[in-house]
Design an enzyme around this catalytic site. Structure first.
Site, PDB file in Angstrom:
ATOM      1  N   LYS A  79       1.090  -1.717   0.900  1.00 29.38           N
ATOM      2  CA  LYS A  79       0.000   0.134   0.005  1.00 29.38           C
ATOM      3  C   LYS A  79       0.570   0.989  -0.533  1.00 29.38           C
ATOM      4  O   LYS A  79       0.833   2.080   1.083  1.00 29.38           O
ATOM      5  CB  LYS A  79      -0.818   0.789   1.534  1.00 29.38           C
ATOM      6  CG  LYS A  79      -2.326  -1.201   1.101  1.00 29.38           C
ATOM      7  CD  LYS A  79      -3.473  -0.961   2.244  1.00 29.38           C
ATOM      8  CE  LYS A  79      -3.798  -1.862   2.017  1.00 29.38           C
ATOM      9  NZ  LYS A  79      -5.084  -1.124   3.405  1.00 29.38           N
ATOM     10  N   HIS A  80       1.845   1.549  -0.771  1.00 30.10           N
ATOM     11  CA  HIS A  80       2.532   2.471  -1.114  1.00 30.10           C
ATOM     12  C   HIS A  80       3.064   2.458  -1.994  1.00 30.10           C
ATOM     13  O   HIS A  80       3.358   1.399  -3.534  1.00 30.10           O
ATOM     14  CB  HIS A  80       3.636   2.747   0.099  1.00 30.10           C
ATOM     15  CG  HIS A  80       4.343   1.655  -0.040  1.00 30.10           C
ATOM     16  ND1 HIS A  80       4.250   0.317   0.883  1.00 30.10           N
ATOM     17  CD2 HIS A  80       5.841   1.570  -0.485  1.00 30.10           C
ATOM     18  CE1 HIS A  80       5.625  -0.824   0.636  1.00 30.10           C
ATOM     19  NE2 HIS A  80       6.465  -0.040   0.208  1.00 30.10           N
ATOM     20  N   ALA A  81       3.869   3.288  -2.151  1.00 31.07           N
ATOM     21  CA  ALA A  81       4.341   3.289  -3.790  1.00 31.07           C
ATOM     22  C   ALA A  81       6.125   4.203  -2.891  1.00 31.07           C
ATOM     23  O   ALA A  81       5.956   4.526  -2.154  1.00 31.07           O
ATOM     24  CB  ALA A  81       4.331   4.582  -5.133  1.00 31.07           C
TER      25      ALA A  81
END
Length: 132
Positions: free
Chosen positions: A48-50
């Site tokens: 749930k991130h970049a």
């Protein structure tokens, strides 16, 4: 969106299988960090991130899981089910790992050391960042 899945060369004989990975040969970057996840609770979504600059190769070395890749315009779900396959995840790519089998071990090879400032953890901030 281009999904790049690497198939690494397994070497085996009557003793079993071995996969060797070398930076800048099998992996398209110098490896600065390796970590892995296991015993992931059913229904949990990881990631749930970049990352702004980090590149990664994800290898489910045992069991299976699915990876959602999102470049801000298009989303794709990629299954990882074989210990000799790796998924390249570029920078500026939102990722979510989910649907882990009970025995899943997901190994991540990263192009740099941990740096909290490289993370984009809010999806709307990611969408704004990718439109720059």
């Amino acid at each position: 969106m281009q999904v790049i899945k690497y198939v690494f060369q397994p070497h085996g004989d009557e003793r079993g299988q071995l996969v060797a990975l070398e930076e800048d040969k099998d992996i398209p970057f110098a490896i600065k960090r390796v970590y892995y996840m296991y015993d992931t609770v059913e229904g949990v979504v990881r990631g749930k991130h970049a990352h702004k600059s980090l590149e990664q190769i994800l290898v489910c070395i045992h069991g299976s899981c699915k990876i959602l890749l999102d470049d801000g315009k298009e989303k794709k779900i990629v299954p990882l089910e074989k210990p000799y396959e790796g998924l390249y995840v570029a920078n500026n790519m939102w990722r979510e790992m989910f649907d882990f089998s009970d025995d899943a071990v997901l190994m991540v090879l990263a192009s740099d050391f941990y740096n909290e400032e490289d993370y984009i953890r809010d999806y709307n901030a990611f969408l704004s960042y990718t439109k720059v």
